[in-house]
Design a protein around this motif. Structure first.
Motif, PDB file in Angstrom:
ATOM      1  N   ALA A  76       0.861  -1.186   0.000  1.00  0.00           N
ATOM      2  CA  ALA A  76       0.000   0.000   0.000  1.00  0.00           C
ATOM      3  C   ALA A  76       0.889   1.225   0.000  1.00  0.00           C
ATOM      4  CB  ALA A  76      -0.922  -0.010   1.205  1.00  0.00           C
ATOM      5  N   GLY A  77       1.194   1.707  -1.203  1.00  0.00           N
ATOM      6  CA  GLY A  77       2.119   2.833  -1.317  1.00  0.00           C
ATOM      7  C   GLY A  77       3.492   2.430  -0.839  1.00  0.00           C
ATOM      8  N   GLY A  78       4.005   3.147   0.145  1.00  0.00           N
ATOM      9  CA  GLY A  78       5.323   2.831   0.690  1.00  0.00           C
ATOM     10  C   GLY A  78       5.279   1.894   1.865  1.00  0.00           C
ATOM     11  N   TYR A  79       4.158   1.216   2.058  1.00  0.00           N
ATOM     12  CA  TYR A  79       4.013   0.287   3.182  1.00  0.00           C
ATOM     13  C   TYR A  79       3.887  -1.145   2.680  1.00  0.00           C
ATOM     14  CZ  TYR A  79       3.225   4.025   6.590  1.00  0.00           C
ATOM     15  OH  TYR A  79       3.375   5.115   7.418  1.00  0.00           O
ATOM     16  N   LEU A  80       4.499  -2.060   3.414  1.00  0.00           N
ATOM     17  CA  LEU A  80       4.289  -3.481   3.190  1.00  0.00           C
ATOM     18  C   LEU A  80       3.512  -3.986   4.398  1.00  0.00           C
ATOM     19  CD1 LEU A  80       4.709  -6.108   1.663  1.00  0.00           C
ATOM     20  CD2 LEU A  80       6.943  -6.342   2.772  1.00  0.00           C
ATOM     21  N   ASN A  81       2.261  -4.368   4.154  1.00  0.00           N
ATOM     22  CA  ASN A  81       1.360  -4.755   5.233  1.00  0.00           C
ATOM     23  C   ASN A  81       1.243  -6.275   5.343  1.00  0.00           C
ATOM     24  OD1 ASN A  81       0.823  -2.024   5.712  1.00  0.00           O
ATOM     25  ND2 ASN A  81      -0.841  -2.000   4.216  1.00  0.00           N
ATOM     26  N   PHE A  82       1.219  -6.766   6.564  1.00  0.00           N
ATOM     27  CA  PHE A  82       1.145  -8.205   6.833  1.00  0.00           C
ATOM     28  C   PHE A  82      -0.194  -8.525   7.505  1.00  0.00           C
ATOM     29  CE2 PHE A  82       5.540  -6.993   6.653  1.00  0.00           C
ATOM     30  CZ  PHE A  82       6.195  -8.063   6.053  1.00  0.00           C
ATOM     31  N   PHE A  83      -0.900  -9.508   6.948  1.00  0.00           N
ATOM     32  CA  PHE A  83      -2.176  -9.947   7.492  1.00  0.00           C
ATOM     33  C   PHE A  83      -2.016 -11.369   8.029  1.00  0.00           C
ATOM     34  CE2 PHE A  83      -3.025  -6.673   4.444  1.00  0.00           C
ATOM     35  CZ  PHE A  83      -4.145  -5.985   4.895  1.00  0.00           C
ATOM     36  N   PHE A  84      -2.371 -11.558   9.308  1.00  0.00           N
ATOM     37  CA  PHE A  84      -2.220 -12.882   9.900  1.00  0.00           C
ATOM     38  C   PHE A  84      -3.293 -13.840   9.390  1.00  0.00           C
ATOM     39  CE2 PHE A  84      -0.340 -10.605  13.808  1.00  0.00           C
ATOM     40  CZ  PHE A  84       0.929 -10.642  13.248  1.00  0.00           C
ATOM     41  N   SER A  85      -2.938 -15.118   9.374  1.00  0.00           N
ATOM     42  CA  SER A  85      -3.876 -16.178   9.009  1.00  0.00           C
ATOM     43  C   SER A  85      -4.604 -16.652  10.260  1.00  0.00           C
ATOM     44  CB  SER A  85      -3.117 -17.358   8.383  1.00  0.00           C
ATOM     45  OG  SER A  85      -3.885 -18.527   8.441  1.00  0.00           O
ATOM     46  N   PRO A  86      -5.937 -16.514  10.321  1.00  0.00           N
ATOM     47  CA  PRO A  86      -6.676 -16.966  11.508  1.00  0.00           C
ATOM     48  C   PRO A  86      -6.403 -18.435  11.828  1.00  0.00           C
ATOM     49  CG  PRO A  86      -8.086 -15.624  10.122  1.00  0.00           C
ATOM     50  CD  PRO A  86      -6.823 -15.873   9.344  1.00  0.00           C
ATOM     51  N   GLU A  87      -6.371 -19.287  10.799  1.00  0.00           N
ATOM     52  CA  GLU A  87      -6.139 -20.713  11.018  1.00  0.00           C
ATOM     53  C   GLU A  87      -4.760 -20.958  11.615  1.00  0.00           C
ATOM     54  OE1 GLU A  87      -9.257 -19.874   8.252  1.00  0.00           O
ATOM     55  OE2 GLU A  87      -7.123 -19.360   8.135  1.00  0.00           O
ATOM     56  N   ALA A  88      -3.759 -20.241  11.095  1.00  0.00           N
ATOM     57  CA  ALA A  88      -2.393 -20.402  11.606  1.00  0.00           C
ATOM     58  C   ALA A  88      -2.290 -19.916  13.052  1.00  0.00           C
ATOM     59  CB  ALA A  88      -1.406 -19.655  10.723  1.00  0.00           C
ATOM     60  N   LEU A  89      -2.987 -18.822  13.363  1.00  0.00           N
ATOM     61  CA  LEU A  89      -2.975 -18.306  14.731  1.00  0.00           C
ATOM     62  C   LEU A  89      -3.578 -19.319  15.700  1.00  0.00           C
ATOM     63  CD1 LEU A  89      -4.022 -14.552  14.272  1.00  0.00           C
ATOM     64  CD2 LEU A  89      -1.722 -15.509  14.439  1.00  0.00           C
ATOM     65  N   CYS A  90      -4.669 -19.945  15.269  1.00  0.00           N
ATOM     66  CA  CYS A  90      -5.308 -20.961  16.119  1.00  0.00           C
ATOM     67  C   CYS A  90      -4.388 -22.159  16.325  1.00  0.00           C
ATOM     68  CB  CYS A  90      -6.636 -21.395  15.510  1.00  0.00           C
ATOM     69  SG  CYS A  90      -7.927 -20.125  15.631  1.00  0.00           S
ATOM     70  N   ARG A  91      -3.659 -22.534  15.273  1.00  0.00           N
ATOM     71  CA  ARG A  91      -2.706 -23.645  15.416  1.00  0.00           C
ATOM     72  C   ARG A  91      -1.605 -23.272  16.399  1.00  0.00           C
ATOM     73  NH1 ARG A  91      -3.388 -24.027   9.747  1.00  0.00           N
ATOM     74  NH2 ARG A  91      -1.413 -22.925   9.387  1.00  0.00           N
ATOM     75  N   ARG A  92      -1.143 -22.038  16.330  1.00  0.00           N
ATOM     76  CA  ARG A  92      -0.102 -21.574  17.262  1.00  0.00           C
ATOM     77  C   ARG A  92      -0.624 -21.635  18.706  1.00  0.00           C
ATOM     78  NH1 ARG A  92       4.581 -18.290  15.619  1.00  0.00           N
ATOM     79  NH2 ARG A  92       4.906 -18.761  13.413  1.00  0.00           N
TER      80      ARG A  92
END
Length: 565
Positions: A76-92
């Motif tokens: 997004a422009g000069g930003y690199l944004n990271f979106f977490f995976s709900p499934e991966a978070l639950c596994r963690r």
């Protein structure tokens, strides 16, 4: 949360042009969820990489191998944004189901390192007032936080057990009481004698002459004088011991000022050999003009030593005895200059651990109508505050849950917890104007709210019974409210590490409220027990994790977590 892993992937994607440390320092949490869970503002690297920030973001996104917790990235422009995976978070989170919930079960970053923490440091012959609460609970919380992270904390109560005030008390006891009466009475009686002494001394200055003579006899080891002194100490320690028990606070050392009387001369000898001591009007000082500080006074013209002299001796003793990694002094910011002088003098002496000593300053506590003064009797006693808070908690229990088991124990946990929580809610440097109304307000962001959430989780687990994680449908906690809880749970270790790094226990306090709020939103919007078995197992597991994390968080700041309320 996951910033360290994301930072490593950024460093790898940049081919080493950006280090993992640089990337982690640059990462930030977006204000809006639509901008991701974590964002990298690439303009911070534009000058170093000689590229426009949108180009940097695009190139990193194309070559990035993100950790499994990241579901997708977005430029997004000069930003690199990271979106977490709900499934991966639950596994963690599921991977933490069998974790150790003990008080020292955090990541062992401090293994083999000792941290000395000087806190509370009560004055002998003076009752525990509300002004002593901050140093006591901040220091104790840091003690537990460092222990949780694997450090070996050493709690030191540097007792204020030296000075002319003890000569004043002897004069007061001899004129208006007796040693036997003092032994049979409490710390408040001692304080009343101290207050009376100062009122009388205003009219009769000869009392101060007598007081100095009696303190000189204490210094010289006179049996009659030390008998009085020993009783003052016994009465005080018996009283503060009761307060510490209620606050669940312990110390590893009670070595106070008097302990260092025979340890100061070797330190003064070092200063003499290094040519650091100079005379000023008969006194001995260390000049600190070069560092824009007034001289550090170490020996008065009459030969008496001061706080700074004993603190220097204490630093050498602690280094030799504990070989500390860090030595923290939890003392109000009014002593900023004292500690700047102390640390500089130690550095000039060649003290090898001078750079490992820190003043953990905190704000002052005043009354609504001005500053407190023990001499004039303008104070609020901590025991009175605790008693009133417990009394209010007991009244609420009688009104809302009259069948509650162990009412007295629960009221003690809730009332005392409310007082401690209020002292640890704000950043430690903030001044506090004490108000009974504020401390006794149990609504909103308070310990009783967090404790009630813990009890709610416990009740839910009792009702639902044992959960089967293998049969859990984690999709049942992948709603927006559920994932907010999961994210918060997974950020706990980061929060504790940050609290240790910044020396800010309030980070744990605020975390506990945030987790409680997020879980309560989930609880209201989703049925936990009953219905689909897979969903029930997943939601019971979430309640289990919230319960134990809240209990651990409350434990770190010294507050009980009742099973029912």
């Amino acid at each position: 949360m996951f910033e360290r892993e994301i930072a490593k992937s950024i460093a790898a994607a940049s081919g080493g042009a950006i280090t993992a440390a640089e990337a982690e320092a640059a990462l930030e949490i977006p204000k809006e969820k639509k901008m991701g869970d974590v964002a990298l503002p690439c303009f911070k690297f534009a000058r170093t990489l000689r590229k426009a920030s949108p180009v940097i973001a695009k190139e990193l996104a194309e070559s990035l191998s993100a950790p499994d917790a990241v579901g997708r990235t977005e430029v997004a422009g000069g930003y690199l944004n990271f979106f977490f995976s709900p499934e991966a978070l639950c596994r963690r989170l599921a991977a933490q189901a069998d974790r150790d919930w003990s008080a020292t079960a955090g990541e062992r970053e401090g293994e083999g390192r000792t941290v000395c923490i000087d806190y509370s440091s009560v004055n002998i012959a003076k009752p525990f007032h509300i002004g002593h609460l901050s140093t006591t609970v901040i220091g104790a919380a840091l003690y537990r936080i460092f222990a949780y992270l694997g450090y070996t904390p050493v709690g030191i109560n540097h007792l204020g057990d030296w000075g002319t005030q003890f000569g004043k008390l002897i004069v007061a006891v001899r004129k208006w009481s007796s040693l036997g009466e003092v032994e049979s009475r409490d710390e408040y009686f001692l304080n009343s004698l101290y207050v009376r002494y100062h009122k009388e001394a205003e009219e009769d200055p000869s009392l101060d002459i007598d007081a100095r003579a009696w303190f000189k006899r204490i210094e010289d080891g006179d049996k009659e004088a030390t008998a009085y002194f020993d009783v003052f100490k016994e009465v005080t320690m018996r009283a503060v011991g009761r307060i510490y028990d209620r606050l669940k606070i312990r110390f590893d050392s009670y070595a106070g000022e008097s302990f260092y009387n025979d340890k100061m001369q070797p330190c003064l000898d070092i200063l003499e050999r290094k040519g650091l001591l100079t005379e000023s009007d008969g006194a001995k000082v260390v000049r600190l003009d070069e560092w824009d500080m007034p001289p550090c006074l170490l020996v008065k013209a009459d030969g008496a030593t001061l706080y700074a002299t004993r603190d220097i001796a204490a630093a050498y003793y602690r280094a030799k005895t504990y070989d500390f990694y860090k030595c923290l002094y939890v003392v109000a910011y009014q002593q900023n200059l004292h500690f700047k002088q102390l640390f500089k003098v130690l550095e000039l002496m060649g003290f090898e651990k001078a750079a490992d000593m820190e003043h953990i300053a905190f704000g002052m506590v005043s009354l609504e109508d001005g500053a407190m003064s023990t001499r004039s009797g303008r104070v609020v006693w901590l025991s009175e505050v605790l008693d009133k808070a417990v009394e209010k908690a007991r009244g609420i229990i009688e009104e809302k849950n009259p069948d509650q088991a162990d009412k007295d124990a629960v009221a003690e946990s809730v009332g005392v917890g409310a007082v401690v929580f209020s002292a640890l809610w704000n950043n430690r440097i903030k001044d506090i104007v004490f108000s009974f109304d504020k401390v006794l307000n149990f609504d909103g962001e308070t310990a009783p709210y967090v404790q009630y959430t813990h009890a709610r989780c416990a009740s839910t687990l009792r009702k639902g019974g044992a959960f089967d994680l293998a049969a859990a449908d984690m999709g049942a906690i992948c709603s927006e409210e559920g994932i907010d809880v999961v994210k918060c749970l997974l950020s706990f270790e980061d929060t504790v590490r940050a609290a240790a790094k910044t020396r800010e226990p309030c980070m744990v306090t605020r975390y506990a409220v945030e987790l409680a709020e997020k879980f309560n939103r989930f609880y209201i919007g989703h049925r936990i027990v009953g219905g689909d078995a897979g969903a029930t197992n997943a939601r019971l597991f979430l309640a289990y994790m919230v319960k134990n994390t809240l209990k651990t968080a409350l434990g770190l700041i010294g507050i009980d977590a009742p099973e029912s309320m």
